[in-house]
Design an enzyme around this catalytic site. Structure first.
Site, PDB file in Angstrom:
ATOM      1  N   GLY A 152      -1.986   1.462 -12.891  1.00  0.00           N
ATOM      2  CA  GLY A 152      -1.513   2.831 -13.170  1.00  0.00           C
ATOM      3  C   GLY A 152      -2.671   3.793 -13.324  1.00  0.00           C
ATOM      4  N   ALA A 153      -3.678   3.677 -12.427  1.00  0.00           N
ATOM      5  CA  ALA A 153      -4.946   4.403 -12.626  1.00  0.00           C
ATOM      6  C   ALA A 153      -5.093   5.636 -11.751  1.00  0.00           C
ATOM      7  CB  ALA A 153      -6.120   3.444 -12.392  1.00  0.00           C
ATOM      8  N   SER A 154      -3.973   6.167 -11.222  1.00  0.00           N
ATOM      9  CA  SER A 154      -4.097   7.346 -10.354  1.00  0.00           C
ATOM     10  C   SER A 154      -4.186   8.637 -11.153  1.00  0.00           C
ATOM     11  CB  SER A 154      -2.899   7.416  -9.401  1.00  0.00           C
ATOM     12  OG  SER A 154      -1.737   7.806 -10.113  1.00  0.00           O
ATOM     13  N   ARG A 155      -3.918   8.580 -12.452  1.00  0.00           N
ATOM     14  CA  ARG A 155      -3.955   9.807 -13.268  1.00  0.00           C
ATOM     15  C   ARG A 155      -3.979   9.399 -14.742  1.00  0.00           C
ATOM     16  NH1 ARG A 155       2.408  11.136 -12.167  1.00  0.00           N
ATOM     17  NH2 ARG A 155       3.204   9.988 -13.961  1.00  0.00           N
ATOM     18  N   SER A 180       1.683   1.290 -27.591  1.00  0.00           N
ATOM     19  CA  SER A 180       1.914   2.645 -28.107  1.00  0.00           C
ATOM     20  C   SER A 180       2.235   2.536 -29.598  1.00  0.00           C
ATOM     21  CB  SER A 180       3.105   3.298 -27.400  1.00  0.00           C
ATOM     22  OG  SER A 180       3.455   4.511 -28.044  1.00  0.00           O
ATOM     23  N   TYR A 205      11.954   2.897 -24.818  1.00  0.00           N
ATOM     24  CA  TYR A 205      10.501   2.849 -24.584  1.00  0.00           C
ATOM     25  C   TYR A 205       9.817   2.094 -25.726  1.00  0.00           C
ATOM     26  CZ  TYR A 205       5.717   4.783 -24.244  1.00  0.00           C
ATOM     27  OH  TYR A 205       4.352   4.957 -24.176  1.00  0.00           O
ATOM     28  N   ALA A 245      11.024  -0.108 -27.655  1.00  0.00           N
ATOM     29  CA  ALA A 245      11.338  -1.544 -27.586  1.00  0.00           C
ATOM     30  C   ALA A 245      10.437  -2.245 -26.572  1.00  0.00           C
ATOM     31  CB  ALA A 245      12.809  -1.744 -27.229  1.00  0.00           C
ATOM     32  N   THR A 246      10.142  -1.555 -25.441  1.00  0.00           N
ATOM     33  CA  THR A 246       9.236  -2.196 -24.465  1.00  0.00           C
ATOM     34  C   THR A 246       7.833  -2.339 -25.046  1.00  0.00           C
ATOM     35  OG1 THR A 246       8.476  -0.120 -23.386  1.00  0.00           O
ATOM     36  CG2 THR A 246      10.472  -1.166 -22.502  1.00  0.00           C
ATOM     37  N   LYS A 247       7.389  -1.337 -25.814  1.00  0.00           N
ATOM     38  CA  LYS A 247       6.020  -1.385 -26.346  1.00  0.00           C
ATOM     39  C   LYS A 247       5.911  -2.379 -27.506  1.00  0.00           C
ATOM     40  CE  LYS A 247       4.124   1.563 -23.491  1.00  0.00           C
ATOM     41  NZ  LYS A 247       3.099   1.118 -22.519  1.00  0.00           N
TER      42      LYS A 247
HETATM   43  N1  LIG Z   1       0.490   9.844 -23.101  1.00  0.00           N
HETATM   44  C1  LIG Z   1       0.826   9.363 -24.269  1.00  0.00           C
HETATM   45  O1  LIG Z   1       1.059  10.111 -25.240  1.00  0.00           O
HETATM   46  C2  LIG Z   1       0.906   7.861 -24.471  1.00  0.00           C
HETATM   47  C3  LIG Z   1       1.066   7.396 -25.789  1.00  0.00           C
HETATM   48  C4  LIG Z   1       1.147   6.033 -26.015  1.00  0.00           C
HETATM   49  C5  LIG Z   1       1.067   5.145 -24.952  1.00  0.00           C
HETATM   50  N2  LIG Z   1       0.915   5.605 -23.686  1.00  0.00           N
HETATM   51  C6  LIG Z   1       0.857   4.618 -22.612  1.00  0.00           C
HETATM   52  O2  LIG Z   1      -0.338   4.787 -21.867  1.00  0.00           O
HETATM   53  C7  LIG Z   1      -0.121   4.377 -20.512  1.00  0.00           C
HETATM   54  C8  LIG Z   1      -0.556   5.498 -19.570  1.00  0.00           C
HETATM   55  O3  LIG Z   1       0.229   6.648 -19.862  1.00  0.00           O
HETATM   56  P1  LIG Z   1      -0.129   8.130 -19.361  1.00  0.00           P
HETATM   57  O4  LIG Z   1       0.137   9.035 -20.492  1.00  0.00           O
HETATM   58  O5  LIG Z   1      -1.445   8.147 -18.682  1.00  0.00           O
HETATM   59  O6  LIG Z   1       1.092   8.327 -18.323  1.00  0.00           O
HETATM   60  P2  LIG Z   1       1.139   8.848 -16.828  1.00  0.00           P
HETATM   61  O7  LIG Z   1       2.576   8.992 -16.510  1.00  0.00           O
HETATM   62  O8  LIG Z   1       0.235  10.006 -16.634  1.00  0.00           O
HETATM   63  O9  LIG Z   1       0.513   7.599 -16.025  1.00  0.00           O
HETATM   64  C9  LIG Z   1       1.209   6.398 -15.858  1.00  0.00           C
HETATM   65  C10 LIG Z   1       0.751   5.776 -14.556  1.00  0.00           C
HETATM   66  O10 LIG Z   1       1.487   4.553 -14.350  1.00  0.00           O
HETATM   67  C11 LIG Z   1       1.910   4.545 -12.992  1.00  0.00           C
HETATM   68  N3  LIG Z   1       3.112   3.712 -12.825  1.00  0.00           N
HETATM   69  C12 LIG Z   1       4.372   3.991 -13.255  1.00  0.00           C
HETATM   70  N4  LIG Z   1       5.211   3.027 -12.859  1.00  0.00           N
HETATM   71  C13 LIG Z   1       4.466   2.111 -12.169  1.00  0.00           C
HETATM   72  C14 LIG Z   1       4.776   0.893 -11.503  1.00  0.00           C
HETATM   73  N5  LIG Z   1       6.027   0.413 -11.457  1.00  0.00           N
HETATM   74  N6  LIG Z   1       3.777   0.206 -10.898  1.00  0.00           N
HETATM   75  C15 LIG Z   1       2.515   0.698 -10.917  1.00  0.00           C
HETATM   76  N7  LIG Z   1       2.153   1.837 -11.529  1.00  0.00           N
HETATM   77  C16 LIG Z   1       3.130   2.540 -12.135  1.00  0.00           C
HETATM   78  C17 LIG Z   1       2.207   6.002 -12.678  1.00  0.00           C
HETATM   79  O11 LIG Z   1       2.272   6.237 -11.274  1.00  0.00           O
HETATM   80  C18 LIG Z   1       1.043   6.698 -13.362  1.00  0.00           C
HETATM   81  O12 LIG Z   1      -0.086   6.771 -12.543  1.00  0.00           O
HETATM   82  C19 LIG Z   1       1.361   4.019 -20.414  1.00  0.00           C
HETATM   83  O13 LIG Z   1       1.532   2.616 -20.561  1.00  0.00           O
HETATM   84  C20 LIG Z   1       1.970   4.741 -21.594  1.00  0.00           C
HETATM   85  O14 LIG Z   1       3.174   4.145 -22.023  1.00  0.00           O
HETATM   86  C21 LIG Z   1       0.837   6.937 -23.420  1.00  0.00           C
END
Ligand SMILES: NC(=O)c1ccc[n+]([C@@H]2O[C@H](COP(=O)([O-])OP(=O)(O)OC[C@H]3O[C@@H](n4cnc5c(N)ncnc54)[C@H](O)[C@@H]3O)[C@@H](O)[C@H]2O)c1
Length: 253
Positions: free
Chosen positions: A14-17, A145, A158, A160-162
Site C-alpha cells: 500500500g505504498a503508492s501514497r 491503529s 475497521y 475489529a480488523t485492527k
Molecule cells: N490515516 C490515519 O489516520 C490512520 C490511522 C491509523 C491507522 N492507519 C493505517 O495506516 C495504513 C495506511 O493508511 P493511510 O492513511 O496511508 O491510507 P491511504 O488510503 O492513503 O493508503 C492506503 C493504501 O493502501 C492501498 N490499498 C488499499 N487496498 C489495497 C489492497 N487490497 N491491496 C493492496 N493495496 C491496497 C491503497 O491503494 C493506498 O495506497 C492503513 O493500514 C490504515 O488503516 C491510518
C-alpha cells in the site's frame, strides 16, 4: 538513530501514497532497498514513490497486487525474491476504511475490510515468513491503529480488523521468534492522509482532536517513519509481539 539495518531489502504494501509512501522513502533513507506494492489502479502513484526512493540512492522494486488475493501475494513475493534475492523487513501497511454505523453496515463492506486489513496481513506473513525463518532473520511491522484498541462510532468494522492485526502480531511473534524473526505492530493515531482526512470529515473535527492530543497536533505520515525504522533495526532485537501507539498522545492504553 545510528544506521543498524538488519539487512538490505524492505517490502512495504500500500505504498503508492500516504503512510505507505512515507515509510518506503523513510526506509530508503535508512539504507534499505525498498520494494513497494499497491493495487493496479495505483500504478502511476507507485511510480512517484519509485522516483522518491531512487532519489535517496537506493534501489526500488515495484509490483502491483491486491493483498487480499493469496495468488497475487504469492506471485509478488516470488518475483521479489527472484529480483532482490531476499526480504529482510515486511511492512504490512495496505488498508481501507469506509466509515459506517454498525447498524447500517452491509455485509460486503464487513467482508472487504476483513479481506484487506486482516486477511491481507495474514497472507503476506504466510508468503514472506518462511523465507525469513529459513534465513534465521527478519522483521515484520504491521500497521494497526489505535482504533484496534478502542473502537469509535462508525469505525466498528475497521476497529475489529485492527484488533485482529494486533492479535495476529502477538501470536505470530510467538510462532516465529525461535527463528530470529520479530513481529511488532504500530498503532497510528489520526494521521493527515487521504484516509485520515476523510475519516475526520471537517475542519472542526480536526481542531477538536488537535486540542485533545497531548502534543496539540495531529500526525503526518512522516511521524510513523522513526518507529518503523526502530523495528527494522538492530536496536529492537529484543522487542517482539508489541503494539506501539504513535498518536501524539490521544490514547494511552
Ligand atoms: N490515516 C490515519 O489516520 C490512520 C490511522 C491509523 C491507522 N492507519 C493505517 O495506516 C495504513 C495506511 O493508511 P493511510 O492513511 O496511508 O491510507 P491511504 O488510503 O492513503 O493508503 C492506503 C493504501 O493502501 C492501498 N490499498 C488499499 N487496498 C489495497 C489492497 N487490497 N491491496 C493492496 N493495496 C491496497 C491503497 O491503494 C493506498 O495506497 C492503513 O493500514 C490504515 O488503516 C491510518
Amino acid at each position: 538513530m545510528s544506521n543498524s539495518r538488519i539487512g538490505t531489502v524492505a517490502l512495504v504494501t500500500g505504498a503508492s501514497r500516504g503512510i505507505g509512501r512515507a515509510l518506503a522513502v523513510g526506509l530508503a533513507k535508512f539504507g534499505y532497498d525498498v520494494a513497494v506494492t499497491d493495487l493496479p489502479g495505483q500504478a502511476k502513484e507507485l511510480e512517484i514513490t519509485r522516483a522518491e526512493i531512487e532519489a535517496t540512492g537506493r534501489k526500488a522494486y515495484i509490483y502491483t497486487m491486491d493483498v487480499s488475493s493469496k495468488h497475487e501475494v504469492e506471485a509478488t513475493t516470488a518475483a521479489l525474491l527472484r529480483d532482490a534475492g531476499r526480504i529482510d523487513v515486511l511492512v504490512n501497511n495496505a488498508g481501507i476504511l469506509k466509515p459506517s454505523l454498525l447498524q447500517d453496515l452491509d455485509e460486503g463492506s464487513w467482508d472487504a475490510h476483513f479481506d484487506v486489513n486482516a486477511k491481507g496481513v495474514l497472507l503476506m506473513c504466510q508468503a514472506v515468513l518462511p523465507h525469513m525463518r529459513a534465513r534465521k532473520s527478519g522483521r515484520v511491522v504491521n500497521i494497526a491503529s489505535i482504533a484496534g484498541r478502542q473502537g469509535v462510532p462508525t469505525q466498528g468494522h475497521y476497529a475489529a480488523t485492527k484488533a485482529t492485526v494486533i492479535t495476529l502480531t502477538r501470536v505470530l511473534a510467538q510462532e516465529v521468534g525461535m527463528d530470529g524473526v520479530t513481529v511488532n505492530a504500530i498503532c497510528p493515531g489520526i494521521i493527515l492522509t487521504e484516509m485520515g482526512k476523510n475519516n475526520l470529515g471537517s475542519d472542526e473535527a480536526i481542531r477538536h482532536w488537535e486540542e485533545v492530543a497531548a502534543l496539540k497536533r495531529l500526525g503526518y505520515p512522516e511521524d510513523i517513519i522513526g518507529p518503523v525504522c526502530f523495528f527494522a533495526s538492530e536496536q529492537s532485537a529484543f522487542v517482539t509481539g508489541q503494539a506501539l501507539n504513535v498518536c501524539g498522545g490521544i490514547y494511552f492504553h
